[in-house]
Each structure stands twice: as C-alpha cells, then as structure tokens.
Design a protein around this motif. Structure first.
Motif, PDB file in Angstrom:
ATOM      1  N   ASP A  22      13.231  -6.753   9.976  1.00 13.65           N
ATOM      2  CA  ASP A  22      11.769  -6.934  10.652  1.00 13.65           C
ATOM      3  C   ASP A  22      11.686  -5.622  11.664  1.00 13.65           C
ATOM      4  O   ASP A  22      10.940  -6.019  12.557  1.00 13.65           O
ATOM      5  CB  ASP A  22      11.760  -8.280  11.339  1.00 13.65           C
ATOM      6  N   VAL A  23      12.394  -4.714  11.423  1.00 11.44           N
ATOM      7  CA  VAL A  23      11.950  -3.572  12.378  1.00 11.44           C
ATOM      8  C   VAL A  23      10.873  -3.184  12.719  1.00 11.44           C
ATOM      9  O   VAL A  23      10.244  -2.656  13.777  1.00 11.44           O
ATOM     10  CB  VAL A  23      13.109  -2.223  12.351  1.00 11.44           C
ATOM     11  N   PHE A  24       9.920  -3.396  11.590  1.00 12.43           N
ATOM     12  CA  PHE A  24       8.731  -2.828  11.321  1.00 12.43           C
ATOM     13  C   PHE A  24       7.739  -3.787  12.001  1.00 12.43           C
ATOM     14  O   PHE A  24       6.299  -3.389  11.977  1.00 12.43           O
ATOM     15  CB  PHE A  24       8.230  -2.169   9.872  1.00 12.43           C
ATOM     16  N   PHE A  25       8.121  -4.928  12.371  1.00 12.58           N
ATOM     17  CA  PHE A  25       7.401  -5.904  12.854  1.00 12.58           C
ATOM     18  C   PHE A  25       7.629  -6.076  14.515  1.00 12.58           C
ATOM     19  O   PHE A  25       6.838  -6.910  15.117  1.00 12.58           O
ATOM     20  CB  PHE A  25       7.769  -7.242  12.325  1.00 12.58           C
ATOM     21  N   SER A  60       4.230  -3.252  18.894  1.00 14.15           N
ATOM     22  CA  SER A  60       3.808  -1.905  19.420  1.00 14.15           C
ATOM     23  C   SER A  60       4.728  -0.328  18.919  1.00 14.15           C
ATOM     24  O   SER A  60       4.604   0.549  19.484  1.00 14.15           O
ATOM     25  CB  SER A  60       3.803  -1.910  20.906  1.00 14.15           C
ATOM     26  N   ALA A  61       5.584  -1.048  17.934  1.00 13.67           N
ATOM     27  CA  ALA A  61       6.554   0.060  17.554  1.00 13.67           C
ATOM     28  C   ALA A  61       5.900   0.772  16.416  1.00 13.67           C
ATOM     29  O   ALA A  61       5.371   0.322  15.490  1.00 13.67           O
ATOM     30  CB  ALA A  61       7.889  -0.339  16.944  1.00 13.67           C
ATOM     31  N   ALA A  62       5.666   2.158  16.688  1.00 10.50           N
ATOM     32  CA  ALA A  62       5.330   3.208  15.564  1.00 10.50           C
ATOM     33  C   ALA A  62       6.334   3.175  14.502  1.00 10.50           C
ATOM     34  O   ALA A  62       7.440   3.290  14.871  1.00 10.50           O
ATOM     35  CB  ALA A  62       5.033   4.591  16.011  1.00 10.50           C
ATOM     36  N   PRO A  63       5.793   2.995  13.288  1.00  7.59           N
ATOM     37  CA  PRO A  63       6.625   3.087  12.046  1.00  7.59           C
ATOM     38  C   PRO A  63       7.705   4.311  12.121  1.00  7.59           C
ATOM     39  O   PRO A  63       9.032   3.809  11.971  1.00  7.59           O
ATOM     40  CB  PRO A  63       5.761   2.965  10.900  1.00  7.59           C
ATOM     41  N   ARG A  64       7.410   5.453  12.357  1.00  7.08           N
ATOM     42  CA  ARG A  64       8.315   6.459  12.529  1.00  7.08           C
ATOM     43  C   ARG A  64       9.213   6.415  13.676  1.00  7.08           C
ATOM     44  O   ARG A  64      10.513   6.593  13.514  1.00  7.08           O
ATOM     45  CB  ARG A  64       7.598   7.822  12.671  1.00  7.08           C
ATOM     46  N   ALA A  65       8.966   5.769  14.746  1.00  5.70           N
ATOM     47  CA  ALA A  65       9.980   5.750  15.783  1.00  5.70           C
ATOM     48  C   ALA A  65      11.040   4.571  15.464  1.00  5.70           C
ATOM     49  O   ALA A  65      12.381   4.801  16.031  1.00  5.70           O
ATOM     50  CB  ALA A  65       9.136   5.030  17.133  1.00  5.70           C
ATOM     51  N   VAL A  66      10.841   3.769  14.689  1.00  4.16           N
ATOM     52  CA  VAL A  66      11.970   2.971  14.259  1.00  4.16           C
ATOM     53  C   VAL A  66      12.608   3.103  12.682  1.00  4.16           C
ATOM     54  O   VAL A  66      13.173   2.261  12.288  1.00  4.16           O
ATOM     55  CB  VAL A  66      11.620   1.256  14.298  1.00  4.16           C
ATOM     56  N   LEU A  67      12.139   4.117  12.221  1.00  6.67           N
ATOM     57  CA  LEU A  67      12.641   4.692  10.879  1.00  6.67           C
ATOM     58  C   LEU A  67      13.911   4.513  10.708  1.00  6.67           C
ATOM     59  O   LEU A  67      14.813   4.412   9.822  1.00  6.67           O
ATOM     60  CB  LEU A  67      11.998   5.823  10.299  1.00  6.67           C
ATOM     61  N   GLY A  68      14.675   5.371  11.861  1.00  5.77           N
ATOM     62  CA  GLY A  68      16.035   5.723  11.902  1.00  5.77           C
ATOM     63  C   GLY A  68      16.870   4.427  11.847  1.00  5.77           C
ATOM     64  O   GLY A  68      18.007   4.179  11.255  1.00  5.77           O
ATOM     65  N   PHE A 104      14.105  -5.088   2.094  1.00  6.16           N
ATOM     66  CA  PHE A 104      12.633  -5.794   2.265  1.00  6.16           C
ATOM     67  C   PHE A 104      12.238  -5.150   3.581  1.00  6.16           C
ATOM     68  O   PHE A 104      12.756  -5.502   4.676  1.00  6.16           O
ATOM     69  CB  PHE A 104      12.696  -7.205   1.824  1.00  6.16           C
ATOM     70  N   VAL A 105      11.030  -4.506   3.696  1.00  6.85           N
ATOM     71  CA  VAL A 105      10.533  -4.011   4.866  1.00  6.85           C
ATOM     72  C   VAL A 105       9.184  -4.549   5.135  1.00  6.85           C
ATOM     73  O   VAL A 105       7.964  -3.677   5.032  1.00  6.85           O
ATOM     74  CB  VAL A 105      10.647  -2.436   5.042  1.00  6.85           C
ATOM     75  N   PRO A 106       8.776  -6.053   5.323  1.00  6.64           N
ATOM     76  CA  PRO A 106       7.407  -6.235   5.659  1.00  6.64           C
ATOM     77  C   PRO A 106       6.949  -5.782   7.011  1.00  6.64           C
ATOM     78  O   PRO A 106       7.613  -5.400   7.880  1.00  6.64           O
ATOM     79  CB  PRO A 106       7.664  -7.834   5.832  1.00  6.64           C
ATOM     80  N   GLY A 107       5.611  -5.231   7.032  1.00  3.55           N
ATOM     81  CA  GLY A 107       4.941  -4.628   8.210  1.00  3.55           C
ATOM     82  C   GLY A 107       5.153  -3.292   8.102  1.00  3.55           C
ATOM     83  O   GLY A 107       4.226  -2.727   8.866  1.00  3.55           O
ATOM     84  N   LEU A 108       5.587  -2.466   7.115  1.00  4.92           N
ATOM     85  CA  LEU A 108       5.585  -1.368   6.916  1.00  4.92           C
ATOM     86  C   LEU A 108       4.515  -0.838   5.976  1.00  4.92           C
ATOM     87  O   LEU A 108       4.436  -1.285   4.958  1.00  4.92           O
ATOM     88  CB  LEU A 108       6.659  -0.696   6.269  1.00  4.92           C
ATOM     89  N   ILE A 138       2.379   5.283   4.534  1.00  2.18           N
ATOM     90  CA  ILE A 138       2.853   5.677   3.285  1.00  2.18           C
ATOM     91  C   ILE A 138       3.962   6.795   3.231  1.00  2.18           C
ATOM     92  O   ILE A 138       4.854   6.815   2.257  1.00  2.18           O
ATOM     93  CB  ILE A 138       1.669   6.124   2.257  1.00  2.18           C
ATOM     94  N   GLU A 139       3.779   7.693   4.257  1.00  2.00           N
ATOM     95  CA  GLU A 139       4.661   8.532   4.403  1.00  2.00           C
ATOM     96  C   GLU A 139       6.028   7.870   4.761  1.00  2.00           C
ATOM     97  O   GLU A 139       7.111   8.554   4.236  1.00  2.00           O
ATOM     98  CB  GLU A 139       4.167   9.847   5.475  1.00  2.00           C
ATOM     99  N   VAL A 140       6.058   6.981   5.690  1.00  2.00           N
ATOM    100  CA  VAL A 140       7.369   6.500   6.221  1.00  2.00           C
ATOM    101  C   VAL A 140       7.866   5.702   5.008  1.00  2.00           C
ATOM    102  O   VAL A 140       9.088   5.608   4.753  1.00  2.00           O
ATOM    103  CB  VAL A 140       7.375   5.460   7.176  1.00  2.00           C
ATOM    104  N   ILE A 141       6.919   5.080   4.074  1.00  2.00           N
ATOM    105  CA  ILE A 141       7.792   4.206   3.125  1.00  2.00           C
ATOM    106  C   ILE A 141       8.182   5.283   2.025  1.00  2.00           C
ATOM    107  O   ILE A 141       9.369   4.823   1.575  1.00  2.00           O
ATOM    108  CB  ILE A 141       6.433   3.507   2.320  1.00  2.00           C
ATOM    109  N   GLY A 142       7.591   6.282   1.802  1.00  2.00           N
ATOM    110  CA  GLY A 142       8.074   7.202   0.666  1.00  2.00           C
ATOM    111  C   GLY A 142       9.673   7.820   1.309  1.00  2.00           C
ATOM    112  O   GLY A 142      10.624   8.088   0.648  1.00  2.00           O
ATOM    113  N   GLU A 143       9.594   8.291   2.752  1.00  2.00           N
ATOM    114  CA  GLU A 143      10.714   8.705   3.296  1.00  2.00           C
ATOM    115  C   GLU A 143      12.019   7.678   3.204  1.00  2.00           C
ATOM    116  O   GLU A 143      13.160   7.874   2.784  1.00  2.00           O
ATOM    117  CB  GLU A 143      10.662   9.114   4.686  1.00  2.00           C
ATOM    118  N   LEU A 144      11.666   6.422   3.284  1.00  2.00           N
ATOM    119  CA  LEU A 144      12.675   5.246   3.376  1.00  2.00           C
ATOM    120  C   LEU A 144      13.134   5.019   1.896  1.00  2.00           C
ATOM    121  O   LEU A 144      14.271   4.776   1.792  1.00  2.00           O
ATOM    122  CB  LEU A 144      12.197   3.777   3.945  1.00  2.00           C
ATOM    123  N   ALA A 145      12.133   5.186   0.955  1.00  2.00           N
ATOM    124  CA  ALA A 145      12.384   4.975  -0.323  1.00  2.00           C
ATOM    125  C   ALA A 145      13.298   5.899  -0.640  1.00  2.00           C
ATOM    126  O   ALA A 145      14.520   5.713  -1.513  1.00  2.00           O
ATOM    127  CB  ALA A 145      11.397   4.707  -1.136  1.00  2.00           C
TER     128      ALA A 145
END
Length: 253
Positions: free
Chosen positions: A155-158, A161-169, A187-191, A194-201
């Motif tokens: 649930d890091v993307f939930f 106020s956290a920007a997706p890229r800020a918690v990608l690491g 499973f990454v609900p809340g993400l 699309i760019e961060v989705i691609g990087e994580l995938a």
C-alpha cells in the motif's frame, strides 16, 4: 489436492506481462458464477465487496470463518482458479497468519492477496515483518503440496499525499524482498501513473497487478506497460448494488 495444485499452477500461468489477466472481482458464489459465465479465466474476490455484501466493514471486520465458508462456496461453484483477498491474513504473527491462510487452502483456493498495511492500525508493516508472514504462508502451502499464488499487496502508493515517484524506490525494495520471501506477484493498488507503472513492471520479476479505479490508465496502456494482472476491486459490487437500487426504485415507484 491434485485438482487444487493444478488450479494454482493454472493461475500462475495466466500472469503474463503485457497480456494481463483481468479479474472482475466477485463477492459470493452468485457473482462468481456470473463472472465465469462472462468468460473469465479466473475468479478473484474483493475483501471490501465481500465484507459489504454480508453486512460488515472492510478491515478484517468480517469473521475469517465466514470468509473461508464463502470462499469454499465460490470454489465449488466455478470450474476456474479462485484467489481470495485475505487482507492482512488476520494476524501480524507469521505462524498465525499462515494458519489462517490454511483455512482458505482447505476450501480449495488457488491464490490469495495479502497486504502490508497495518489493519486496524496506521502505516505499513516493515519489510522484514511482512516477509516473515509471506515466508510462513509459503512454507505452510508447500507443506500441503499447493503452489499457492501469493499476490503480495503493498500500500505504499496509498500513502496520503505521496507522489508515486517519491515512493517508487520503497515499492521496488518491497517487491524484491517479497519475491525472496516467496511471493508470486506484486499488487500495487492506488498506482495510477503510467510511467511509474512501466518502471515498476520492468524492475521486478514478479507479475505486476494494478487496480482499475477513477483516473487509472486504460487497459491497453497498462498492458503495454508490462502489467500482468488487472483487478477491479469493489467496483463490480458497487455497480451491481446501484443496479439493484435503480430496479427497486422503479418497482416501488
């Protein structure tokens, strides 16, 4: 047991990056049969919808024994692999969490979702604690001869106020650790980025699962980004209840 083992292997094989498995989430045997009749390749439950359909709030408010009973009815109602959302496995203790998942295994399920959010608390379990639970669940399933598909939800993307890229690491670190512990998917609900989705995938060997929700990219875009599973969460239940209410209003007018 052999049938359950084959269902778990089938569920795993359905997770292909770029050709995602679509789960239109169910909440009981009736909804599961409707989803199966529509051509689904697997059935997955939504914890929120399953709880709401039986008069409970989300957050492990519905008794685990009732969840197991419903899961069993679903398994016996469809000729498809069934994966069940068990939230936080109803315990922070690894052995107890594994014993709780065993109740679902006894009903024939092929997979589970288990999350790292602290249910009825705040924040997330630390990586080591969550890995201990995943490892205990994996060991329990293997001891029973079932290659259970453990979809590790983070649930890091939930985080408010956290920007997706800020918690990608952090998401990448959790993905790597969860994979070592025995997870089958991430499973990454809340993400929704699309760019961060691609990087994580691209960064994780685990099949990536995203959830369709307001603001989410299209199915075509997330597939092209390398996603292997798409969930719809409580949306099917909400749509069904809206249809029931509309029908009732027309009938009672």
């Amino acid at each position: 047991m052999q049938e359950q083992r084959q269902a778990a292997l089938q569920l795993a094989a359905l997770h292909v990056k770029g050709r995602p498995l679509a789960l239109y989430n169910a909440w009981d045997a009736g909804s599961a049969k409707a989803v199966a009749a529509a051509g689904a390749r697997a059935v997955g439950t939504s914890s929120w919808a399953l709880a709401a359909a039986h008069g409970f709030d989300d957050g492990e408010e519905i008794p685990l024994a009732l969840v197991a009973q419903i899961a069993g009815r679903i398994v016996r109602s469809v000729a498809l692999p069934v994966t069940v959302d068990i939230e936080g496995a109803y315990s922070s203790d690894p052995d107890t969490a594994a014993a709780n998942v065993a109740l679902l295994l006894a009903q024939g399920v092929a997979g589970i979702n288990v999350e790292d959010r602290v249910v009825a608390g705040a924040g997330l379990h630390d990586i080591d604690s969550q890995c201990a639970r995943i490892a205990a669940i994996r060991a329990m399933a293997e001891s029973r001869g079932v290659p259970l598909f453990i979809n590790a939800r983070t649930d890091v993307f939930f985080t408010p106020s956290a920007a997706p890229r800020a918690v990608l690491g952090e998401a990448m670190a959790r993905a790597e650790a969860y994979a070592r512990a025995g997870a089958s998917g991430l499973f990454v609900p809340g993400l929704l980025d699309i760019e961060v989705i691609g990087e994580l995938a691209a960064a994780t060997a685990l099949p990536l699962n995203v959830m369709m929700m307001p603001g989410a990219p299209s199915v075509e875009r997330v597939a092209a980004a390398g996603v292997a599973r798409i969930s719809h969460g409580p949306a099917p239940y909400l749509a069904a209840m809206a249809a029931v209410e509309a029908g009732a209003r027309a009938a009672l007018a």
